[in-house]
Motif scaffolding. Structure first.
Motif, PDB file in Angstrom:
ATOM      1  N   TRP A 114      34.243  35.799  36.854  1.00 35.16           N
ATOM      2  CA  TRP A 114      33.717  34.867  35.859  1.00 35.16           C
ATOM      3  C   TRP A 114      32.509  35.417  35.101  1.00 35.16           C
ATOM      4  CZ3 TRP A 114      33.990  30.027  39.531  1.00 35.16           C
ATOM      5  CH2 TRP A 114      35.322  29.553  39.531  1.00 35.16           C
ATOM      6  N   GLN A 115      31.948  36.510  35.548  1.00 34.89           N
ATOM      7  CA  GLN A 115      30.795  37.105  34.860  1.00 34.89           C
ATOM      8  C   GLN A 115      31.193  37.944  33.653  1.00 34.89           C
ATOM      9  OE1 GLN A 115      28.164  39.125  37.652  1.00 34.89           O
ATOM     10  NE2 GLN A 115      28.705  37.658  39.272  1.00 34.89           N
ATOM     11  N   LEU A 116      32.489  38.208  33.478  1.00 34.45           N
ATOM     12  CA  LEU A 116      33.020  38.942  32.321  1.00 34.45           C
ATOM     13  C   LEU A 116      32.415  40.332  32.176  1.00 34.45           C
ATOM     14  CD1 LEU A 116      33.126  36.073  29.637  1.00 34.45           C
ATOM     15  CD2 LEU A 116      34.847  36.734  31.302  1.00 34.45           C
ATOM     16  N   ARG A 117      32.115  40.959  33.315  1.00 38.44           N
ATOM     17  CA  ARG A 117      31.621  42.341  33.277  1.00 38.44           C
ATOM     18  C   ARG A 117      32.771  43.290  33.580  1.00 38.44           C
ATOM     19  NH1 ARG A 117      28.391  43.730  37.216  1.00 38.44           N
ATOM     20  NH2 ARG A 117      28.518  41.832  38.492  1.00 38.44           N
ATOM     21  N   PRO A 118      32.852  44.439  32.887  1.00 36.92           N
ATOM     22  CA  PRO A 118      33.951  45.383  33.136  1.00 36.92           C
ATOM     23  C   PRO A 118      34.013  45.815  34.595  1.00 36.92           C
ATOM     24  CG  PRO A 118      32.754  45.963  31.141  1.00 36.92           C
ATOM     25  CD  PRO A 118      31.961  44.882  31.808  1.00 36.92           C
ATOM     26  N   TRP A 119      35.234  46.008  35.053  1.00 37.94           N
ATOM     27  CA  TRP A 119      35.483  46.453  36.424  1.00 37.94           C
ATOM     28  C   TRP A 119      35.749  47.960  36.429  1.00 37.94           C
ATOM     29  CZ3 TRP A 119      35.966  42.922  40.660  1.00 37.94           C
ATOM     30  CH2 TRP A 119      35.829  41.575  40.305  1.00 37.94           C
ATOM     31  N   PRO A 120      35.725  48.590  37.598  1.00 35.46           N
ATOM     32  CA  PRO A 120      36.086  50.016  37.672  1.00 35.46           C
ATOM     33  C   PRO A 120      37.495  50.254  37.144  1.00 35.46           C
ATOM     34  CG  PRO A 120      35.035  49.306  39.710  1.00 35.46           C
ATOM     35  CD  PRO A 120      35.257  48.071  38.896  1.00 35.46           C
ATOM     36  N   SER A 121      37.713  51.405  36.560  1.00 34.09           N
ATOM     37  CA  SER A 121      39.001  51.734  35.964  1.00 34.09           C
ATOM     38  C   SER A 121      40.120  51.622  36.994  1.00 34.09           C
ATOM     39  CB  SER A 121      38.963  53.157  35.392  1.00 34.09           C
ATOM     40  OG  SER A 121      40.207  53.523  34.867  1.00 34.09           O
ATOM     41  N   GLY A 122      41.211  50.996  36.571  1.00 31.91           N
ATOM     42  CA  GLY A 122      42.362  50.851  37.439  1.00 31.91           C
ATOM     43  C   GLY A 122      42.322  49.651  38.354  1.00 31.91           C
ATOM     44  N   SER A 123      41.296  48.806  38.238  1.00 33.12           N
ATOM     45  CA  SER A 123      41.218  47.642  39.127  1.00 33.12           C
ATOM     46  C   SER A 123      42.372  46.689  38.874  1.00 33.12           C
ATOM     47  CB  SER A 123      39.883  46.916  38.937  1.00 33.12           C
ATOM     48  OG  SER A 123      38.802  47.726  39.324  1.00 33.12           O
ATOM     49  N   PHE A 124      42.535  46.276  37.634  1.00 33.48           N
ATOM     50  CA  PHE A 124      43.647  45.407  37.269  1.00 33.48           C
ATOM     51  C   PHE A 124      43.819  45.481  35.756  1.00 33.48           C
ATOM     52  CE2 PHE A 124      39.832  42.739  37.463  1.00 33.48           C
ATOM     53  CZ  PHE A 124      39.809  42.150  36.210  1.00 33.48           C
ATOM     54  N   THR A 125      44.936  44.967  35.270  1.00 31.15           N
ATOM     55  CA  THR A 125      45.201  44.960  33.836  1.00 31.15           C
ATOM     56  C   THR A 125      44.135  44.125  33.132  1.00 31.15           C
ATOM     57  OG1 THR A 125      47.559  45.126  34.272  1.00 31.15           O
ATOM     58  CG2 THR A 125      46.904  44.441  32.065  1.00 31.15           C
ATOM     59  N   GLY A 126      43.440  44.751  32.174  1.00 36.90           N
ATOM     60  CA  GLY A 126      42.373  44.057  31.481  1.00 36.90           C
ATOM     61  C   GLY A 126      41.016  44.221  32.125  1.00 36.90           C
ATOM     62  N   ALA A 127      40.904  45.081  33.128  1.00 37.31           N
ATOM     63  CA  ALA A 127      39.633  45.238  33.836  1.00 37.31           C
ATOM     64  C   ALA A 127      38.523  45.740  32.918  1.00 37.31           C
ATOM     65  CB  ALA A 127      39.812  46.206  35.010  1.00 37.31           C
ATOM     66  N   GLU A 128      38.889  46.471  31.853  1.00 35.15           N
ATOM     67  CA  GLU A 128      37.858  46.971  30.937  1.00 35.15           C
ATOM     68  C   GLU A 128      37.171  45.848  30.178  1.00 35.15           C
ATOM     69  OE1 GLU A 128      41.877  47.382  28.780  1.00 35.15           O
ATOM     70  OE2 GLU A 128      41.059  47.464  30.818  1.00 35.15           O
TER      71      GLU A 128
END
Length: 422
Positions: A125-139
């Motif tokens: 819910w914080q809408l911060r990018p996740w590490p690459s490959g976490s899930f579709t749309g993680a960027e």
């Protein structure tokens, strides 16, 4: 304008096939998806390709047709406000709540997330990018997965409302009403779709990210606007009804060509005696474009013949389409994720995933969503526990039956016509 039951029925059938298609994505070999089973089948590619070519074009055309039949030009601003509410609210709720479980399961399957859904949700819910490959749309920190259709439909609807005062849209309606020669009716849309596959697709792969997704926009927006333009054109509908057999034959021939070329490239040895001068990749894309358009015409033509009647299940299913669409993939992904380690076999596992998805959608819609006034708008339904649409359908159906009965009593037996409504 009388209600088009065939369009309602086609919408229900299209979304039902969407559920089956997304279950198939878990098991089809060599295609990416949020989670994949250990039981992958290469043969699934062929029926899924045949379905893939027209499933989303059909939905965009149906959406345009529905707006054309609703006569939105009478109060466009009020309609635009209602449309924003019915599309953007479910989209936002779906992204933040419903779809989150898909991202969580995908991240666990990829080994990029630690177990703990509530901790994941607070971070999501914080809408911060996740590490690459976490899930579709993680960027982006969040994803809409299958709900991308709502974002595109909202954009196209707002564009349509903006075009309503302009003469360009009236010109398009006039062109739709012109009695096109059959060869133009078939060739012009195919030429446009072929251009999209030959020119745009290699440069702009499909992303479903809304911005920069030029190939999808170039295909979907014209089909949406075409659906609006032809909605009330009786001559067009009579035409495609008369052409339903020829376009069905052409569609079958085109998908056969595409699948044959694909199979040849996949299974023939490199030294096979295949004419090198034939541009096979281009022929395949042209056949794909021709199949998409002729399949749409065949579906609409046969829909008028087989589906334009008052099915008793249609009012309920028409209401259920929206909640089921929002829910279904958030049931498919967790079910596949939880069942895969159990190794139930290539028949039982997909049967349980499909059955669990259908059962979960049915229970959540019937027992929770449609009975909770606060939840209904979040899933695209109008407020109120009883839908006026369903009640109106039942009343109209009863009136039609009464009218037909009176007509038959006042008509000589030799001239009575069988009632077409069930």
């Amino acid at each position: 304008m009388p209600r088009r039951h065939d369009i309602d029925a086609l919408r229900v059938i299209a979304f039902a096939l969407l559920i089956v298609y997304h279950v198939g994505m878990v098991y089809v070999a060599d295609w990416g998806f949020h989670v994949k089973s250990a039981y992958l089948a290469e043969w699934l590619q062929w029926p899924m390709i045949a379905l893939n070519r027209w499933r989303m074009p059909l939905l965009f055309m149906i959406s345009g047709i529905a707006l054309g039949l609703a006569r939105i030009d009478r109060a466009p601003l009020r309609f635009a406000a209602r449309r924003c509410w019915r599309l953007l609210l479910p989209l936002a709720f779906g992204m933040f709540v419903v779809v989150a479980v898909q991202a969580y399961c995908e991240g666990l399957a990829n080994g990029r997330l630690q177990p703990g859904f509530w901790a994941f949700l607070l971070r999501y819910w914080q809408l911060r990018p996740w590490p690459s490959g976490s899930f579709t749309g993680a960027e982006f920190g969040i994803t809409w997965n299958q709900l991308w259709y709502l974002a595109y439909l909202w954009l196209y609807t707002m564009l349509l409302v903006a075009l309503l005062p302009l003469r360009t849209l009236r010109t398009a309606e006039w062109l739709a009403g012109w009695r096109w020669p059959t060869w133009l009716l078939l060739s012009l849309p195919v030429a446009w779709l072929a251009m999209c596959r030959l020119v745009l697709a290699p440069r702009f792969p499909e992303t479903h990210a809304l911005f920069g997704d030029w190939t999808v926009h170039a295909q979907s927006l014209p089909l949406f606007l075409a659906g609006y333009a032809i909605a009330g054109n009786i001559g067009f509908w009579e035409r495609i009804r008369a052409l339903r057999w020829p376009v069905l034959a052409i569609a079958l021939a085109c998908i056969t060509i595409e699948l044959t070329i694909r199979a040849g490239g996949r299974y023939l040895p490199p030294d096979a005696a295949v004419p090198a001068w034939v541009p096979w990749a281009e022929v395949e894309r042209i056949a794909r474009a021709a199949y998409t358009w002729t399949a749409l015409l065949a579906i609409f033509g046969w829909g008028q013949v087989l589906l334009d009647r008052r099915f008793r299940w249609l009012p309920y299913c028409t209401e259920a389409v929206y909640p089921w669409y929002i829910l279904h993939q958030s049931l498919i992904v967790p079910l596949a994720f939880w069942l895969s380690p159990v190794q139930l076999g290539p028949v039982l596992e997909p049967a349980l995933v499909l059955g669990g998805t259908v059962g979960g959608c049915l229970l959540l819609h019937e027992l929770v969503i449609r009975r909770a006034p606060l939840l209904r708008p979040l899933f695209g339904l109008k407020r109120g526990r009883a839908t006026a649409h369903c009640a109106a359908e039942r009343v109209s159906h009863s009136l039609d039956l009464t009218k037909n009965a009176r007509l038959q009593r006042s008509t000589p037996a030799r001239s009575r016509v069988p009632d077409a409504c069930p």
